[in-house]
Motif scaffolding. Structure first.
Motif, PDB file in Angstrom:
ATOM      1  N   ASN A  11       5.866  -1.343  -7.689  1.00 24.56           N
ATOM      2  CA  ASN A  11       6.269  -0.016  -7.219  1.00 24.56           C
ATOM      3  C   ASN A  11       7.516  -0.120  -6.348  1.00 24.56           C
ATOM      4  O   ASN A  11       7.587  -0.941  -5.435  1.00 24.56           O
ATOM      5  CB  ASN A  11       5.156   0.624  -6.400  1.00 24.56           C
ATOM      6  CG  ASN A  11       5.571   1.982  -5.845  1.00 24.56           C
ATOM      7  OD1 ASN A  11       5.706   2.945  -6.575  1.00 24.56           O
ATOM      8  ND2 ASN A  11       5.795   2.056  -4.531  1.00 24.56           N
ATOM      9  N   SER A  15       5.688   6.321  -6.570  1.00 21.19           N
ATOM     10  CA  SER A  15       4.261   6.593  -6.403  1.00 21.19           C
ATOM     11  C   SER A  15       3.768   7.705  -7.327  1.00 21.19           C
ATOM     12  O   SER A  15       2.605   7.700  -7.749  1.00 21.19           O
ATOM     13  CB  SER A  15       3.954   6.947  -4.939  1.00 21.19           C
ATOM     14  OG  SER A  15       4.667   8.098  -4.528  1.00 21.19           O
ATOM     15  N   ARG A  16       4.619   8.671  -7.666  1.00 13.72           N
ATOM     16  CA  ARG A  16       4.191   9.745  -8.572  1.00 13.72           C
ATOM     17  C   ARG A  16       3.895   9.180  -9.958  1.00 13.72           C
ATOM     18  O   ARG A  16       2.948   9.610 -10.623  1.00 13.72           O
ATOM     19  CB  ARG A  16       5.278  10.817  -8.660  1.00 13.72           C
ATOM     20  CG  ARG A  16       5.472  11.600  -7.375  1.00 13.72           C
ATOM     21  CD  ARG A  16       6.674  12.513  -7.470  1.00 13.72           C
ATOM     22  NE  ARG A  16       6.484  13.560  -8.455  1.00 13.72           N
ATOM     23  CZ  ARG A  16       7.482  14.307  -8.940  1.00 13.72           C
ATOM     24  NH1 ARG A  16       8.732  14.088  -8.545  1.00 13.72           N
ATOM     25  NH2 ARG A  16       7.225  15.248  -9.825  1.00 13.72           N
ATOM     26  N   ILE A  18       2.943   6.054 -10.523  1.00 16.59           N
ATOM     27  CA  ILE A  18       1.737   5.233 -10.370  1.00 16.59           C
ATOM     28  C   ILE A  18       0.489   6.114 -10.427  1.00 16.59           C
ATOM     29  O   ILE A  18      -0.536   5.734 -11.018  1.00 16.59           O
ATOM     30  CB  ILE A  18       1.767   4.454  -9.044  1.00 16.59           C
ATOM     31  CG1 ILE A  18       2.963   3.483  -8.993  1.00 16.59           C
ATOM     32  CG2 ILE A  18       0.450   3.703  -8.835  1.00 16.59           C
ATOM     33  CD1 ILE A  18       2.835   2.272  -9.860  1.00 16.59           C
ATOM     34  N   ASP A  39       4.171  -3.403  -3.900  1.00 14.87           N
ATOM     35  CA  ASP A  39       5.259  -2.540  -3.436  1.00 14.87           C
ATOM     36  C   ASP A  39       6.423  -3.423  -3.014  1.00 14.87           C
ATOM     37  O   ASP A  39       6.252  -4.387  -2.276  1.00 14.87           O
ATOM     38  CB  ASP A  39       4.821  -1.663  -2.269  1.00 14.87           C
ATOM     39  CG  ASP A  39       5.937  -0.714  -1.864  1.00 14.87           C
ATOM     40  OD1 ASP A  39       6.073   0.344  -2.507  1.00 14.87           O
ATOM     41  OD2 ASP A  39       6.699  -1.057  -0.924  1.00 14.87           O
ATOM     42  N   SER A  42       9.450  -0.019  -0.605  1.00 12.69           N
ATOM     43  CA  SER A  42       9.693   1.410  -0.764  1.00 12.69           C
ATOM     44  C   SER A  42       9.944   2.090   0.576  1.00 12.69           C
ATOM     45  O   SER A  42       9.644   1.543   1.639  1.00 12.69           O
ATOM     46  CB  SER A  42       8.490   2.084  -1.443  1.00 12.69           C
ATOM     47  OG  SER A  42       8.285   1.590  -2.741  1.00 12.69           O
ATOM     48  N   GLU A  46       7.067   6.975   0.749  1.00 16.72           N
ATOM     49  CA  GLU A  46       6.584   6.564  -0.564  1.00 16.72           C
ATOM     50  C   GLU A  46       5.448   5.549  -0.422  1.00 16.72           C
ATOM     51  O   GLU A  46       4.444   5.619  -1.134  1.00 16.72           O
ATOM     52  CB  GLU A  46       7.724   5.943  -1.374  1.00 16.72           C
ATOM     53  CG  GLU A  46       8.607   6.943  -2.081  1.00 16.72           C
ATOM     54  CD  GLU A  46       7.969   7.468  -3.353  1.00 16.72           C
ATOM     55  OE1 GLU A  46       7.038   6.834  -3.868  1.00 16.72           O
ATOM     56  OE2 GLU A  46       8.410   8.523  -3.834  1.00 16.72           O
ATOM     57  N   LEU A  50       1.515   5.858  -1.601  1.00 22.69           N
ATOM     58  CA  LEU A  50       0.906   4.847  -2.463  1.00 22.69           C
ATOM     59  C   LEU A  50      -0.367   4.290  -1.830  1.00 22.69           C
ATOM     60  O   LEU A  50      -1.380   4.101  -2.514  1.00 22.69           O
ATOM     61  CB  LEU A  50       1.899   3.719  -2.740  1.00 22.69           C
ATOM     62  CG  LEU A  50       1.411   2.605  -3.667  1.00 22.69           C
ATOM     63  CD1 LEU A  50       1.093   3.151  -5.051  1.00 22.69           C
ATOM     64  CD2 LEU A  50       2.450   1.488  -3.749  1.00 22.69           C
ATOM     65  N   ARG A  51      -0.333   4.025  -0.539  1.00 21.34           N
ATOM     66  CA  ARG A  51      -1.531   3.522   0.144  1.00 21.34           C
ATOM     67  C   ARG A  51      -2.688   4.510  -0.006  1.00 21.34           C
ATOM     68  O   ARG A  51      -3.829   4.130  -0.287  1.00 21.34           O
ATOM     69  CB  ARG A  51      -1.230   3.297   1.630  1.00 21.34           C
ATOM     70  CG  ARG A  51      -0.339   2.105   1.939  1.00 21.34           C
ATOM     71  CD  ARG A  51      -0.276   1.896   3.444  1.00 21.34           C
ATOM     72  NE  ARG A  51       0.724   0.934   3.841  1.00 21.34           N
ATOM     73  CZ  ARG A  51       0.559  -0.391   3.808  1.00 21.34           C
ATOM     74  NH1 ARG A  51      -0.593  -0.884   3.388  1.00 21.34           N
ATOM     75  NH2 ARG A  51       1.530  -1.199   4.199  1.00 21.34           N
ATOM     76  N   CYS A  54      -4.093   4.440  -3.557  1.00 24.03           N
ATOM     77  CA  CYS A  54      -4.884   3.243  -3.866  1.00 24.03           C
ATOM     78  C   CYS A  54      -6.287   3.304  -3.276  1.00 24.03           C
ATOM     79  O   CYS A  54      -7.215   2.688  -3.816  1.00 24.03           O
ATOM     80  CB  CYS A  54      -4.155   1.993  -3.381  1.00 24.03           C
ATOM     81  SG  CYS A  54      -2.660   1.601  -4.334  1.00 24.03           S
TER      82      CYS A  54
END
Length: 280
Positions: A11, A15-16, A18, A39, A42, A46, A50-51, A54
């Protein structure tokens, strides 16, 4: 149930994309799976997104690192890092802006990993100069035992090739280029999906430039690749854009608007295809 498949993706402010990928895996995958995400430095917002994403999937592990260099070199560094942790019989390398759209995509690919075929996946787009009969790393499934037997060949591109100002007529040595050579030298082959580039072939599914993938001998849509996702597809748009896209201020605003519009259209279009496939 132990996961037979590990999915590896990198990444970088994507993130979008993902989120779409994880949705696809969660509803279209037949076998148990786990995912490793790296990652690559980023932006803070972002990485935060992402965190949070996940945490919604217990079989997803996020690793964070800082790439030594942007582009294909940093991407390959991260992919080598992830693949080095794989301990399942099979693994899949995925570009963040690539997605499977076919129910039980994993089973279809696994059934085609019959020796001497030891990897299967996406080829370069048809107008590329890379080897067409061996999968490019956009979305590829590998037999882990074979990959390890060959010494775990690196995904690193050739740095000298990357730095060439003019690559015309030069053998491409981009991300993953040496993997093909390692497989061929030891009697293994790769198998590829069928690909169309929507810039040249009208699509029934997408209204923007992207790649579409199909199983050999089938017209059923198997996957798609937005392309250039880490830069929001900027290169695809500016390459053939009218001159006003290159005007100061106005041109930049137009590029940003069109990039965001096409990302949203691709994500929403793909999500619709996934929903339909999941209920088929």
């Amino acid at each position: 149930m132990a996961s037979p498949i590990t999915i590896c993706t990198v990444n970088y402010n994507t993130s979008r994309f993902i989120a779409l990928m994880l949705y696809s895996f969660s509803v279209l995958t037949k076998n148990a799976w786990q995912m490793l995400i790296c990652d690559n430095g980023s932006r803070a917002e972002e990485l935060s997104a992402l965190r949070e994403l996940c945490t919604q999937y217990p079989n997803v592990t996020l690793h964070c690192r800082t790439q030594s260099r942007a582009g294909s070199i940093g991407h390959a560094e991260a992919m080598d890092f992830l693949v080095g942790m794989v301990d399942t019989p099979y693994f899949v390398t995925m570009d963040a802006d690539c997605v499977f759209l076919y129910k039980h995509w994993d089973e279809e690919l696994l059934q085609r990993l019959v020796p001497p075929v030891a990897c299967i996946g996406t080829p370069p787009v048809p107008d590329a100069v890379k080897v067409q009969d061996f999968p490019n790393m956009f979305a590829v499934m590998y037999d882990t035992a074979v990959y390890r037997r060959l010494g775990s060949p690196s995904f690193m591109p050739d740095v000298a090739w990357v730095d060439m100002p003019d690559k015309t007529g030069v053998e491409p040595k981009d991300t993953g280029w040496s993997i093909h050579k390692a497989y061929a030298a030891n009697g293994y082959r790769g198998a590829t999906l069928r690909c169309i580039n929507t810039r040249h072939t009208e699509s029934a599914h997408y209204s923007m430039v992207c790649a579409e993938y199909f199983l050999p001998g089938s017209n059923a849509l198997f996957g798609s690749h937005f392309g250039r996702g880490s830069t929001k597809g900027r290169a695809k748009i500016t390459r053939f854009a009218p001159f006003w896209y290159r005007l100061p201020w106005l041109g930049e605003a137009l590029v940003r608007w069109r990039c965001n519009r096409e990302i949203e259209a691709w994500i929403q279009g793909s999500a619709g295809i996934i929903r339909q496939a999941a209920h088929s």
